[in-house]
Design an enzyme around this catalytic site. Structure first.
Site, PDB file in Angstrom:
ATOM      1  N   ARG A  24       0.828  -1.210   0.000  1.00 61.61           N
ATOM      2  CA  ARG A  24       0.000   0.000   0.000  1.00 61.61           C
ATOM      3  C   ARG A  24       0.865   1.264   0.000  1.00 61.61           C
ATOM      4  NH1 ARG A  24      -3.605   2.633   4.332  1.00 61.61           N
ATOM      5  NH2 ARG A  24      -5.183   3.727   3.093  1.00 61.61           N
ATOM      6  N   ASN A  64      -3.605   8.854   4.508  1.00 58.87           N
ATOM      7  CA  ASN A  64      -2.482   8.172   5.158  1.00 58.87           C
ATOM      8  C   ASN A  64      -2.465   8.286   6.673  1.00 58.87           C
ATOM      9  OD1 ASN A  64      -1.364   7.367   2.677  1.00 58.87           O
ATOM     10  ND2 ASN A  64      -0.305   9.346   2.437  1.00 58.87           N
ATOM     11  N   HIS A 117      -6.564  -5.991  -2.380  1.00 59.62           N
ATOM     12  CA  HIS A 117      -7.416  -6.094  -1.189  1.00 59.62           C
ATOM     13  C   HIS A 117      -7.758  -7.555  -0.891  1.00 59.62           C
ATOM     14  CE1 HIS A 117      -8.824  -1.597  -1.408  1.00 59.62           C
ATOM     15  NE2 HIS A 117      -7.546  -1.730  -1.094  1.00 59.62           N
TER      16      HIS A 117
HETATM   17  C1  HEM Z   1      -8.993   1.414  -6.080  1.00 61.85           C
HETATM   18  C2  HEM Z   1      -8.906   2.331  -5.150  1.00 61.85           C
HETATM   19  C3  HEM Z   1      -8.509   2.021  -3.731  1.00 61.85           C
HETATM   20  C4  HEM Z   1      -9.116   2.482  -2.616  1.00 61.85           C
HETATM   21  C5  HEM Z   1     -10.304   3.410  -2.561  1.00 61.85           C
HETATM   22  C6  HEM Z   1      -8.422   1.916  -1.499  1.00 61.85           C
HETATM   23  C7  HEM Z   1      -8.742   2.186  -0.171  1.00 61.85           C
HETATM   24  C8  HEM Z   1      -8.199   1.523   0.899  1.00 61.85           C
HETATM   25  C9  HEM Z   1      -8.591   1.734   2.256  1.00 61.85           C
HETATM   26  C10 HEM Z   1      -9.629   2.740   2.747  1.00 61.85           C
HETATM   27  C11 HEM Z   1      -7.880   0.875   3.034  1.00 61.85           C
HETATM   28  C12 HEM Z   1      -7.975   0.718   4.544  1.00 61.85           C
HETATM   29  C13 HEM Z   1      -7.083   1.732   5.233  1.00 61.85           C
HETATM   30  C14 HEM Z   1      -7.337   1.819   6.718  1.00 61.85           C
HETATM   31  O1  HEM Z   1      -8.428   1.482   7.153  1.00 61.85           O
HETATM   32  O2  HEM Z   1      -6.421   2.263   7.445  1.00 61.85           O
HETATM   33  C15 HEM Z   1      -7.031   0.134   2.161  1.00 61.85           C
HETATM   34  C16 HEM Z   1      -6.156  -0.841   2.569  1.00 61.85           C
HETATM   35  C17 HEM Z   1      -5.308  -1.493   1.711  1.00 61.85           C
HETATM   36  N1  HEM Z   1      -5.099  -1.207   0.374  1.00 61.85           N
HETATM   37 FE1  HEM Z   1      -6.285  -0.099  -0.785  1.00 61.85          FE
HETATM   38  N2  HEM Z   1      -7.418   1.120  -1.939  1.00 61.85           N
HETATM   39  C18 HEM Z   1      -7.418   1.159  -3.307  1.00 61.85           C
HETATM   40  C19 HEM Z   1      -6.515   0.540  -4.135  1.00 61.85           C
HETATM   41  C20 HEM Z   1      -5.440  -0.181  -3.702  1.00 61.85           C
HETATM   42  C21 HEM Z   1      -4.334  -0.577  -4.527  1.00 61.85           C
HETATM   43  C22 HEM Z   1      -4.163  -0.206  -6.000  1.00 61.85           C
HETATM   44  C23 HEM Z   1      -3.494  -1.309  -3.741  1.00 61.85           C
HETATM   45  C24 HEM Z   1      -2.179  -1.943  -4.094  1.00 61.85           C
HETATM   46  C25 HEM Z   1      -1.825  -2.305  -5.286  1.00 61.85           C
HETATM   47  C26 HEM Z   1      -4.086  -1.364  -2.434  1.00 61.85           C
HETATM   48  C27 HEM Z   1      -3.590  -2.067  -1.367  1.00 61.85           C
HETATM   49  C28 HEM Z   1      -4.152  -2.060  -0.097  1.00 61.85           C
HETATM   50  C29 HEM Z   1      -3.745  -2.975   0.959  1.00 61.85           C
HETATM   51  C30 HEM Z   1      -2.798  -4.140   0.814  1.00 61.85           C
HETATM   52  C31 HEM Z   1      -4.455  -2.597   2.109  1.00 61.85           C
HETATM   53  C32 HEM Z   1      -4.322  -3.184   3.522  1.00 61.85           C
HETATM   54  C33 HEM Z   1      -3.199  -2.429   4.223  1.00 61.85           C
HETATM   55  C34 HEM Z   1      -2.908  -2.882   5.642  1.00 61.85           C
HETATM   56  O3  HEM Z   1      -3.443  -3.871   6.110  1.00 61.85           O
HETATM   57  O4  HEM Z   1      -2.111  -2.178   6.289  1.00 61.85           O
HETATM   58  N3  HEM Z   1      -5.254  -0.645  -2.438  1.00 61.85           N
HETATM   59  N4  HEM Z   1      -7.239   0.561   0.871  1.00 61.85           N
END
Ligand code: HEM
Ligand SMILES: [Ca+2]
Ligand SMILES: [Ca+2]
Length: 336
Positions: free
Chosen positions: A71, A105, A204
Site C-alpha cells: 500500500r 495516510n 485487497h
Molecule cells: C482502487 C482504489 C482504492 C481504494 C479506494 C483503497 C482504499 C483503501 C482503504 C480505505 C484501506 C484501509 C485503510 C485503513 O483502514 O487504514 C485500504 C487498505 C489497503 N489497500 Fe487499498 N485502496 C485502493 C486501491 C489499492 C491498490 C491499488 C493497492 C495496491 C496495489 C491497495 C492495497 C491495499 C492494501 C494491501 C491494504 C491493507 C493495508 C494494511 O493492512 O495495512 N489498495 N485501501
C-alpha cells in the site's frame, strides 16, 4: 526515381546507418532513462534478496506487514510519481509538509519502520546506491510473492524526491467512498486504465481496513438501512466488529475468506456481495467494464496473477525520477 546507383549506395551504407541509428537510440534511451530490472546488477546485485529477507523477518511478528508495504508503494506512486515522497516526515527546516499527514495516510499508512530496517540492511551491503523509491517497489513485489501471489522482475532505477505533496495526496489517492467514475478518473489521471484498476484492487485480497472506512455502509446507508450491495449476512458479521458509534479504528479483514493469502478470492467475494469497501463492491455492482474483468479474475487465478504483475509494473512506472534528477536519500525519512 530509384537509379541503380542509388540502390547500391543504400545497400552499402545501410549496415553503417543501422549501427549509427541504434547507437543514437541507445544514447537517447539512457538520457530518457527507462527503468530496468538490471539497474543494480553490478552495484547491488543482491538487493532484492536483502529486501525479501527483512520482510520475511517482519512477517514473523506481523502477518499484515506485506499488505501495509504494498500500500505504501501505491500511495507513493499516485502522488508526484514513484519517488519515495510518502516516506518524508514533517520537517520545518527542509520545509516538508508530509504526505503521511494527508487524510488517506494519517493513522492509516503503516510499515515505515520496516522500510527503515530495509534501508539500513541495503545501505550496509551497498552504501549510497539504492533509492527509497526502488525499495518500496521491491518491497511490494516481495510482499506479494511471500504471501502466495505472483513474482515479477521489478523495473528499477528510480531516484528519490526532494519534496512531498500533502495536498496532492489528499486530491489524488482514491477514497473508499469513491464511485466507479471517480475511481476510473483517479486512475486515468496517472495513466492507468480500467484493467489496472480492477487488477490492482485485487491487492485487497490481504490486509485490514478500519471501521471508519466502511461503517457508513452498515447502518443508515439508505433510508431503509445498510448498503443493498452488501450481503446481509456479511452486514451482520461486520456490525459485530463495527458497532454504531463504536471505535472507528477497529479492524476488519479486507478479504474475509483468506485474510493473509494473496489469491483471487477478492473477486469471488465481490460476486458474493462481500466487497468490504464501497470502492471494492463498485467494481462488480456498478454497471461498466469492470464487471467482466471481475468475473474473469474470479474464474482464473493465473489470469489475475498475470494482470496483477503487469499492472504493478505499470503503476511502478508512474513519473519516476531518473538520471540526475532527485537523489539517493541516505535516510528515507529526510532529504539529503
Ligand atoms: C482502487 C482504489 C482504492 C481504494 C479506494 C483503497 C482504499 C483503501 C482503504 C480505505 C484501506 C484501509 C485503510 C485503513 O483502514 O487504514 C485500504 C487498505 C489497503 N489497500 Fe487499498 N485502496 C485502493 C486501491 C489499492 C491498490 C491499488 C493497492 C495496491 C496495489 C491497495 C492495497 C491495499 C492494501 C494491501 C491494504 C491493507 C493495508 C494494511 O493492512 O495495512 N489498495 N485501501
Ligand atoms: Ca510519490
Ligand atoms: Ca486472500
Amino acid at each position: 526515381m530509384g537509379s541503380s546507383r542509388g540502390v547500391t549506395t543504400t545497400l552499402i551504407f545501410s549496415p553503417l546507418a543501422t549501427t549509427f541509428l541504434v547507437t543514437i537510440g541507445l544514447l537517447l534511451c539512457q538520457s530518457n532513462a527507462q527503468l530496468t530490472s538490471t539497474f543494480y546488477a553490478t552495484t547491488c546485485p543482491n538487493v532484492s534478496g536483502i529486501v525479501s529477507t527483512v520482510i520475511q523477518q517482519a512477517l514473523q511478528s506481523d502477518a499484515r506487514i506485506g499488505a501495509s508495504l504494498i500500500r505504501l508503494h501505491f500511495h507513493d506512486c499516485f502522488v508526484q510519481g514513484c519517488d519515495g515522497s510518502i516516506l518524508l516526515t514533517d520537517n520545518s527546516t527542509t520545509n516538508i509538509q508530509s504526505e503521511q499527514n494527508a487524510a488517506p495516510n494519517v493513522n492509516s499508512a503503516r510499515g515505515f519502520g520496516v522500510v527503515d530496517n530495509i534501508k539500513t540492511a541495503v545501505e550496509n551491503a551497498c552504501p549510497g546506491v539504492v533509492s527509497c523509491a526502488d525499495i518500496l517497489a521491491l518491497a511490494a513485489e516481495a510482499s506479494v510473492s511471500l504471501s502466495g501471489g505472483p513474482s515479477w522482475s521489478v523495473p528499477l532505477g528510480r531516484r528519490d524526491s526532494r519534496s512531498a505533496n500533502q495536498g496532492g495526496a489528499n486530491a489524488s489517492i482514491p477514497a473508499p467512498f469513491d464511485n466507479l467514475s471517480n475511481l476510473t478518473s483517479k486512475f486515468s489521471a496517472v495513466g492507468l486504465n480500467t484493467n489496472d484498476l480492477v487488477a490492482l484492487s485485487g491487492a485487497h485480497t490481504f490486509g485490514r481496513a478500519q471501521c471508519r472506512t466502511f461503517v457508513n455502509r452498515l447502518y443508515n446507508f439508505t433510508a431503509s438501512g445498510p448498503d443493498p450491495t452488501l450481503s446481509s449476512s456479511y452486514v451482520t458479521t461486520l456490525q459485530q466488529t463495527c458497532p454504531q458509534n463504536g471505535n472507528g479504528a477497529a479492524l476488519a479483514n479486507l478479504d474475509p475468506t483468506t485474510p493473509d493469502a494473496f489469491d483471487n478470492n477478492y473477486f469471488s467475494n465481490l460476486q458474493g456481495n462481500q466487497g468490504l469497501l464501497q470502492s471494492d463492491q463498485e467494481l462488480f455492482s456498478a454497471n461498466g467494464a469492470p464487471v467482466a474483468l471481475v468475473n474473469a479474475f474470479s474464474a482464473n487465478q493465473t489470469a489475475f496473477f498475470q494482470s496483477f504483475a503487469q499492472s504493478m509494473i505499470n503503476m511502478g512506472n508512474i513519473s519516476p525520477l531518473t538520471g540526475s534528477s532527485g537523489e539517493i536519500r541516505r535516510d528515507c525519512k529526510i532529504i539529503n
